[in-house]
Scaffold this active site. Structure first.
Site, short mmCIF file in Angstrom:
data_model
loop_
_atom_site.label_atom_id
_atom_site.label_comp_id
_atom_site.label_asym_id
_atom_site.label_seq_id
_atom_site.Cartn_x
_atom_site.Cartn_y
_atom_site.Cartn_z
CB VAL A 77 -0.82 -0.02 1.12
CG1 VAL A 77 -0.27 0.32 2.48
CG2 VAL A 77 -2.24 1.07 1.03
CB ALA B 252 3.11 -5.49 7.23
CG ASP B 253 4.47 -6.44 1.14
OD1 ASP B 253 4.97 -5.73 0.40
OD2 ASP B 253 4.99 -7.25 1.82
NE ARG B 254 -2.88 -2.85 0.63
CZ ARG B 254 -3.38 -2.20 -0.50
NH1 ARG B 254 -4.58 -1.65 -0.18
NH2 ARG B 254 -2.79 -1.78 -1.45
CB ALA C 21 -1.09 -8.54 2.99
#
Length: 354
Positions: A93, A245-247, A255
């Site tokens: 994000v 974390a990526d989102r 995620a």
């Protein structure tokens, strides 16, 4: 000195080609948005914070070399460029947030009386450059807050033993790192005993990149296969699991690199705290649950081939999601530069800390 994933000066952007690590350390030039998106898509550069930084700086480099003459041209170029960069890897994000913030910033600046296209261009470039300094500052705060929280809540008199997944260090950020930032802070405090890092198949970010960083930083560490996580937790006295974390969405669902979910399940079974370390820019409070996160699927060759050599049976079907979603009820706390929050506290906690 930490490794550098990005080398930038006004008009010049070099990215460390992570496809070649650990055998070769090569910095590739990025001269504009198309090359920036390609570097992100092909994973020359990866990690949610680094993706946003490289994307924004690729825009800055192109604006430096080819500044638009008209304000309307600048507005169109920035909008289309950032949309292109967002599409390069949709799960993370950070680049989407950067795109939205830049568009809002530029629109506000364009409304100021008497501002020229060149002045607006300079302000966009300066905005992109500011992301580098802020990312390192935020990561150091994440590392210190996370280390302090873990030491306060974990009984580890002989030092903390950390398990981590994928790559969350200097190579995934502008510097220092998120989950590896926590590791670095524990090490600096003299309270780190050992790190277990997973290989992170199929792209091997753990064995290629995290192991490389740990050796470079002289941090005591052991590489394990992804399938060894459970027995390592049982036999090697793992104190905590810390991942990036990526989102992260409003309820705390997270995620991250595929394989994170299973580590959370295993940690729950073994009674081991499971932490997510991420900047607030990775938190997407507009999504209520992880069910709404778009999960990127990668090419089948990443799973069937190793260094261009086919290792899987021809004709076999392949499913290769790059990420999975860890439910919030498996997460002990989320470490951000604004504080450490239980998943149910995240939304209000981030709002209060603004």
């Amino acid at each position: 000195m930490s490794l550098e994933s990005v080398r930038y000066s006004r008009g010049s952007l070099l990215v460390l080609n992570q496809l070649l690590l650990p055998q070769i350390s090569q910095y590739d030039p990025v001269t504009g948005v198309r090359e920036g998106a390609d570097a992100i898509r092909t994973m020359k550069v990866r990690g949610a914070p680094a993706i946003a930084i490289v994307g924004s700086l690729s825009l800055a480099v192109e604006l430096t070399s080819s500044p638009p003459r008209q304000t309307s041209d600048l507005l169109t170029f920035v909008r289309e460029s950032m949309d292109h960069l967002v599409g390069a890897r949709p799960t993370a994000v950070n680049v989407k947030k950067a795109a939205d913030e830049l568009k809002t910033f530029l629109a506000q600046e364009a409304e100021k009386p008497g501002v020229s296209a060149q002045e607006l261009t300079d302000r966009v470039i300066q905005w992109a450059e500011s992301l580098l300094e802020k990312d390192v500052k935020d990561n150091r705060m994440i590392g210190d807050l996370g280390a302090q929280h873990i030491l306060q809540t974990t009984n580890a008199p002989d030092g903390v033993i950390v398990m981590t997944h994928c790559n969350t260090g200097s190579l995934a950020t502008a510097g220092y790192g998120t989950a590896l930032g926590v590791v670095r802070s524990l090490q600096a405090m003299g309270r780190l005993s050992h790190v277990f890092c997973t290989e992170t198949r199929p792209y091997n970010q753990g064995s290629r990149l995290t192991a490389y960083e740990l050796v470079y930083e002289k941090i005591p560490a052991t590489l394990i296969t992804d399938s060894m996580a459970a027995v390592a937790m049982r036999k090697r006295q793992v104190s905590v699991v810390v991942v990036g974390a990526d989102r992260v969405v409003a309820n705390g669902d997270t995620a991250n690199k595929v394989g994170t979910y299973q580590l959370a399940v295993l940690a729950k079974h073994h009674g081991i705290p499971f932490y997510v370390a991420a900047p607030s820019t990775s938190c997407d409070l507009s999504l209520p649950t992880g069910d709404s996160i778009e999960i990127e699927e990668r090419p089948s060759q990443e799973l069937t081939d190793i260094n261009g050599v086919r290792v899987a049976a021809s004709g076999i079907g392949v499913w290769n999601p790059a990420f999975d979603v860890t439910p919030h009820d498996l997460i002990t706390a989320i470490i951000t530069e604004r504080g450490v929050f239980r998943p149910e506290e995240l939304k209000d906690g981030l709002s209060r800390s603004l």
